[in-house]
Design a protein around this motif. Structure first.
Motif, PDB file in Angstrom:
ATOM      1  N   LEU A 288       0.583  -1.318  -0.188  1.00  0.00           N
ATOM      2  CA  LEU A 288      -0.110  -0.430   0.173  1.00  0.00           C
ATOM      3  C   LEU A 288       0.987   1.538   0.061  1.00  0.00           C
ATOM      4  CD1 LEU A 288      -2.856   1.061   0.147  1.00  0.00           C
ATOM      5  CD2 LEU A 288      -2.748   1.036   2.338  1.00  0.00           C
ATOM      6  N   VAL A 289       2.045   0.900   0.923  1.00  0.00           N
ATOM      7  CA  VAL A 289       3.074   2.115   0.428  1.00  0.00           C
ATOM      8  C   VAL A 289       4.191   1.556   0.465  1.00  0.00           C
ATOM      9  CG1 VAL A 289       1.260   3.115   1.938  1.00  0.00           C
ATOM     10  CG2 VAL A 289       3.612   2.144   2.983  1.00  0.00           C
ATOM     11  N   SER A 290       5.605   2.444   0.278  1.00  0.00           N
ATOM     12  CA  SER A 290       6.604   2.011  -0.153  1.00  0.00           C
ATOM     13  C   SER A 290       7.230   2.161   1.644  1.00  0.00           C
ATOM     14  CB  SER A 290       7.874   3.434  -0.399  1.00  0.00           C
ATOM     15  OG  SER A 290       7.004   3.505  -2.047  1.00  0.00           O
ATOM     16  N   ASP A 291       8.460   1.427   1.462  1.00  0.00           N
ATOM     17  CA  ASP A 291       9.570   1.333   2.299  1.00  0.00           C
ATOM     18  C   ASP A 291       9.501   2.581   3.189  1.00  0.00           C
ATOM     19  OD1 ASP A 291       8.897  -1.613   2.096  1.00  0.00           O
ATOM     20  OD2 ASP A 291      10.814  -1.450   1.046  1.00  0.00           O
ATOM     21  N   GLU A 292       9.737   3.205   3.026  1.00  0.00           N
ATOM     22  CA  GLU A 292      10.441   4.785   3.750  1.00  0.00           C
ATOM     23  C   GLU A 292       8.846   5.878   3.439  1.00  0.00           C
ATOM     24  OE1 GLU A 292      11.541   4.238  -0.207  1.00  0.00           O
ATOM     25  OE2 GLU A 292      13.055   2.799   0.465  1.00  0.00           O
ATOM     26  N   PHE A 293       7.874   4.735   3.594  1.00  0.00           N
ATOM     27  CA  PHE A 293       7.166   6.242   3.414  1.00  0.00           C
ATOM     28  C   PHE A 293       6.778   7.458   4.599  1.00  0.00           C
ATOM     29  CE2 PHE A 293       1.997   6.871   4.472  1.00  0.00           C
ATOM     30  CZ  PHE A 293       1.952   6.860   3.662  1.00  0.00           C
ATOM     31  N   GLU A 294       7.452   6.287   5.313  1.00  0.00           N
ATOM     32  CA  GLU A 294       7.835   7.380   6.849  1.00  0.00           C
ATOM     33  C   GLU A 294       8.406   8.679   6.740  1.00  0.00           C
ATOM     34  OE1 GLU A 294       5.259   7.713   9.835  1.00  0.00           O
ATOM     35  OE2 GLU A 294       4.415   5.725   8.794  1.00  0.00           O
ATOM     36  N   ASP A 295       9.246   8.741   6.355  1.00  0.00           N
ATOM     37  CA  ASP A 295       9.469   9.494   5.553  1.00  0.00           C
ATOM     38  C   ASP A 295       9.869  10.471   5.007  1.00  0.00           C
ATOM     39  OD1 ASP A 295      11.613   8.257   7.479  1.00  0.00           O
ATOM     40  OD2 ASP A 295      12.193   7.098   6.198  1.00  0.00           O
ATOM     41  N   PHE A 296       8.916  10.708   3.883  1.00  0.00           N
ATOM     42  CA  PHE A 296       8.139  11.208   3.146  1.00  0.00           C
ATOM     43  C   PHE A 296       7.407  12.822   3.243  1.00  0.00           C
ATOM     44  CE2 PHE A 296       7.674   7.111   0.011  1.00  0.00           C
ATOM     45  CZ  PHE A 296       9.051   7.613  -0.329  1.00  0.00           C
ATOM     46  N   THR A 297       7.795  14.086   2.923  1.00  0.00           N
ATOM     47  CA  THR A 297       6.520  14.912   3.423  1.00  0.00           C
ATOM     48  C   THR A 297       5.303  14.536   3.376  1.00  0.00           C
ATOM     49  OG1 THR A 297       6.687  15.455   1.377  1.00  0.00           O
ATOM     50  CG2 THR A 297       8.451  16.202   2.711  1.00  0.00           C
ATOM     51  N   LEU A 298       4.456  15.471   3.681  1.00  0.00           N
ATOM     52  CA  LEU A 298       2.914  14.954   3.115  1.00  0.00           C
ATOM     53  C   LEU A 298       2.588  15.153   1.734  1.00  0.00           C
ATOM     54  CD1 LEU A 298       0.375  14.552   4.629  1.00  0.00           C
ATOM     55  CD2 LEU A 298      -0.070  17.423   4.845  1.00  0.00           C
ATOM     56  N   VAL A 299       2.842  15.968   0.773  1.00  0.00           N
ATOM     57  CA  VAL A 299       2.322  15.625  -0.072  1.00  0.00           C
ATOM     58  C   VAL A 299       3.551  14.321  -1.023  1.00  0.00           C
ATOM     59  CG1 VAL A 299       3.021  17.425  -2.669  1.00  0.00           C
ATOM     60  CG2 VAL A 299       2.478  18.246  -0.928  1.00  0.00           C
ATOM     61  N   HIS A 300       4.300  14.032  -0.950  1.00  0.00           N
ATOM     62  CA  HIS A 300       4.675  12.398  -1.367  1.00  0.00           C
ATOM     63  C   HIS A 300       3.920  11.810  -1.127  1.00  0.00           C
ATOM     64  CE1 HIS A 300       8.234  11.052  -2.058  1.00  0.00           C
ATOM     65  NE2 HIS A 300       8.242  10.375  -2.988  1.00  0.00           N
ATOM     66  N   LYS A 301       4.076  11.835   0.935  1.00  0.00           N
ATOM     67  CA  LYS A 301       2.750  10.487   0.812  1.00  0.00           C
ATOM     68  C   LYS A 301       1.539  10.509   0.288  1.00  0.00           C
ATOM     69  CE  LYS A 301       4.439  10.741   6.121  1.00  0.00           C
ATOM     70  NZ  LYS A 301       4.003  10.658   7.661  1.00  0.00           N
ATOM     71  N   ILE A 302       1.003  11.797  -0.265  1.00  0.00           N
ATOM     72  CA  ILE A 302      -0.834  11.385  -1.213  1.00  0.00           C
ATOM     73  C   ILE A 302      -0.195  10.846  -2.084  1.00  0.00           C
ATOM     74  CG2 ILE A 302      -2.362  12.516  -1.837  1.00  0.00           C
ATOM     75  CD1 ILE A 302      -1.509  14.418   0.693  1.00  0.00           C
ATOM     76  N   ALA A 303       1.020  11.158  -2.950  1.00  0.00           N
ATOM     77  CA  ALA A 303       1.758  10.847  -4.348  1.00  0.00           C
ATOM     78  C   ALA A 303       1.864   9.349  -3.959  1.00  0.00           C
ATOM     79  CB  ALA A 303       2.276  11.656  -5.179  1.00  0.00           C
ATOM     80  N   ASP A 304       2.764   9.088  -2.686  1.00  0.00           N
ATOM     81  CA  ASP A 304       3.246   7.686  -2.803  1.00  0.00           C
ATOM     82  C   ASP A 304       1.614   6.356  -2.418  1.00  0.00           C
ATOM     83  OD1 ASP A 304       5.358   5.623  -2.402  1.00  0.00           O
ATOM     84  OD2 ASP A 304       4.254   5.533  -0.810  1.00  0.00           O
ATOM     85  N   LEU A 305       0.872   6.970  -1.704  1.00  0.00           N
ATOM     86  CA  LEU A 305      -0.063   6.541  -1.343  1.00  0.00           C
ATOM     87  C   LEU A 305      -0.880   6.255  -2.737  1.00  0.00           C
ATOM     88  CD1 LEU A 305      -2.205   4.672   0.694  1.00  0.00           C
ATOM     89  CD2 LEU A 305      -3.397   7.031   1.210  1.00  0.00           C
ATOM     90  N   ALA A 306      -1.444   7.525  -3.889  1.00  0.00           N
ATOM     91  CA  ALA A 306      -2.734   7.204  -4.690  1.00  0.00           C
ATOM     92  C   ALA A 306      -1.655   6.253  -5.995  1.00  0.00           C
ATOM     93  CB  ALA A 306      -2.278   8.514  -5.540  1.00  0.00           C
ATOM     94  N   TRP A 307      -0.315   6.226  -5.934  1.00  0.00           N
ATOM     95  CA  TRP A 307       0.209   5.288  -7.137  1.00  0.00           C
ATOM     96  C   TRP A 307       0.271   4.499  -6.455  1.00  0.00           C
ATOM     97  CZ3 TRP A 307       6.329   4.107  -5.799  1.00  0.00           C
ATOM     98  CH2 TRP A 307       6.539   2.716  -7.690  1.00  0.00           C
ATOM     99  N   HIS A 308       0.596   3.055  -5.475  1.00  0.00           N
ATOM    100  CA  HIS A 308       0.069   2.462  -5.140  1.00  0.00           C
ATOM    101  C   HIS A 308      -1.155   2.185  -4.932  1.00  0.00           C
ATOM    102  CE1 HIS A 308       4.419   2.942  -3.394  1.00  0.00           C
ATOM    103  NE2 HIS A 308       4.243   1.427  -3.371  1.00  0.00           N
ATOM    104  N   THR A 309      -1.976   2.570  -4.967  1.00  0.00           N
ATOM    105  CA  THR A 309      -3.713   2.351  -5.276  1.00  0.00           C
ATOM    106  C   THR A 309      -4.322   2.378  -6.408  1.00  0.00           C
ATOM    107  OG1 THR A 309      -3.981   3.833  -3.313  1.00  0.00           O
ATOM    108  CG2 THR A 309      -6.091   3.534  -4.404  1.00  0.00           C
ATOM    109  N   VAL A 310      -3.168   2.879  -7.169  1.00  0.00           N
ATOM    110  CA  VAL A 310      -4.140   2.614  -8.299  1.00  0.00           C
ATOM    111  C   VAL A 310      -4.598   1.082  -9.345  1.00  0.00           C
ATOM    112  CG1 VAL A 310      -3.648   3.023 -11.402  1.00  0.00           C
ATOM    113  CG2 VAL A 310      -3.563   5.054  -9.706  1.00  0.00           C
TER     114      VAL A 310
END
Length: 343
Positions: A189-211
């Motif tokens: 659902l998210v990348s391994d480095e998800f906790e280190d991302f910024t808020l915008v990067h977290k949203i983009a990463d979550l959307a990337w894994h959701t498609v």
């Protein structure tokens, strides 16, 4: 109508008892439970410790636990009592909010389920928004433009989606867009480095894994809802009251949306409540394909590993949601069609 819904709510009790006692009895009959797993693990450990033993030692290895140890295990897991007695004890705990403890991970079942509910809710809500937000307008447009080029082409695409199960579509999407072209991640659902991302990067990463998993979620129900909306609307457009309204001078657009459209929503409303359980429980196979740690994956692993307390805990939640969803379906039908009277 109030009396009808009270009766439906009261019917939840015997239905719930029937479902749970049947599955509870099956878990007592199916081989491969926690005791059998412990015996196998003990055999493997003894085999690793004394692989050179032969003869009488090998014969002893076939049953590494004594009868007293097996009896203690049956008592610990509640297998030493009759099915109805064990079911009554389990049901008493459920009524107090205790779903038991996992025989695989030894964690409270409710804690295991609670941590996975947001993930399944996330995909369930998104899939319902997409299904209802796209299928209803698409079905209306296909009904109004029946036998047009758009209707024929879209029907081919929708039929292909209907013929392919969601999990099979998920595998194909992973092969094409993750393995071959490397556009999307292979799972999770998210990348391994998800906790280190910024808020915008977290949203983009979550959307990337959701498609990809979201596409697999909606592909099956998408086709069903589209054709259900189209066919129901076409039946209403061909009915006498719509033709009479058009003959009296009512514009076709108003005849569709003021008269036919609302009556066409009745079958859609009957399916809405049934989707409540899917909204929370997710999909066993799709979450397994994409390695998404939601309710679906938890249920699949619990069945495979014979983790019966988790299986029964998920059954409690899913069966209650399904029965409540059926009542919500009746409420939705009553809201859409005021002529409906439940007796």
């Amino acid at each position: 109508m109030t009396a009808y819904f009270i009766r439906r709510l009261l019917l939840i009790i015997p239905t719930f008892l029937g479902i749970t006692i049947m599955v509870f009895a099956i878990t007592r009959l199916v081989p491969g439970g926690p005791i059998e797993r412990i015996i196998v693990q003990a055999q493997q450990m003894r085999s690793m410790e004394g692989g050179h033993r032969t003869g009488s030692a090998m014969a002893e290895q076939t049953q590494p636990l004594s009868e007293e140890q097996i009896a203690e295990l049956k008592k610990y897991y509640g297998f030493d009592k009759p099915v109805l007695v064990s079911y009554g004890l389990w049901l008493g705990k459920v009524l107090t909010g205790d779903l038991g403890t996992s025989t695989r991970y030894y964690d409270p079942v409710w804690e295991m389920i609670k941590t996975r509910i947001p993930i399944s809710l996330y995909f369930g809500i998104l899939s319902m928004i997409l299904v209802y937000g796209v299928c209803i307008p698409l079905g209306v447009f296909k009904a109004v433009r029946h036998k047009s080029l758009f209707d024929n082409l879209s029907s081919v695409v929708v039929f292909i989606g209907y013929a392919i199960p969601g999990w099979v579509a998920g595998v194909l999407l992973l092969i094409l867009f993750s393995s071959h072209w490397d556009f999307f991640p292979l799972g999770g659902l998210v990348s391994d480095e998800f906790e280190d991302f910024t808020l915008v990067h977290k949203i983009a990463d979550l959307a990337w894994h959701t498609v990809l998993p979201l596409s697999a979620y909606v592909i099956g129900s998408f086709s069903i809802m589209t054709f259900l909306m189209k066919n129901t609307l076409m039946d209403n457009l061909a009915s006498d009251y719509v033709r009479t309204a058009i003959a009296k001078g009512l514009p076709f657009r108003k005849a569709v949306f003021r008269h036919a459209f609302r009556n066409s929503l009745i079958p859609i409303a009957t399916h809405f409540g049934n989707n409540i359980s899917v909204l929370l429980m997710g999909s066993f196979l799709i979450e397994t394909v994409f390695n998404i740690d939601g309710m679906g994956l938890l249920g699949y692993e619990s069945i495979v590993q014979r983790d019966y307390p988790v299986v029964l805990g998920i059954l409690v939640i899913s069966s209650l949601l399904l029965m409540i969803g059926n009542i919500l379906s009746d409420i939705c039908v009553a809201l859409v069609d005021p002529r409906v009277q439940f007796k």
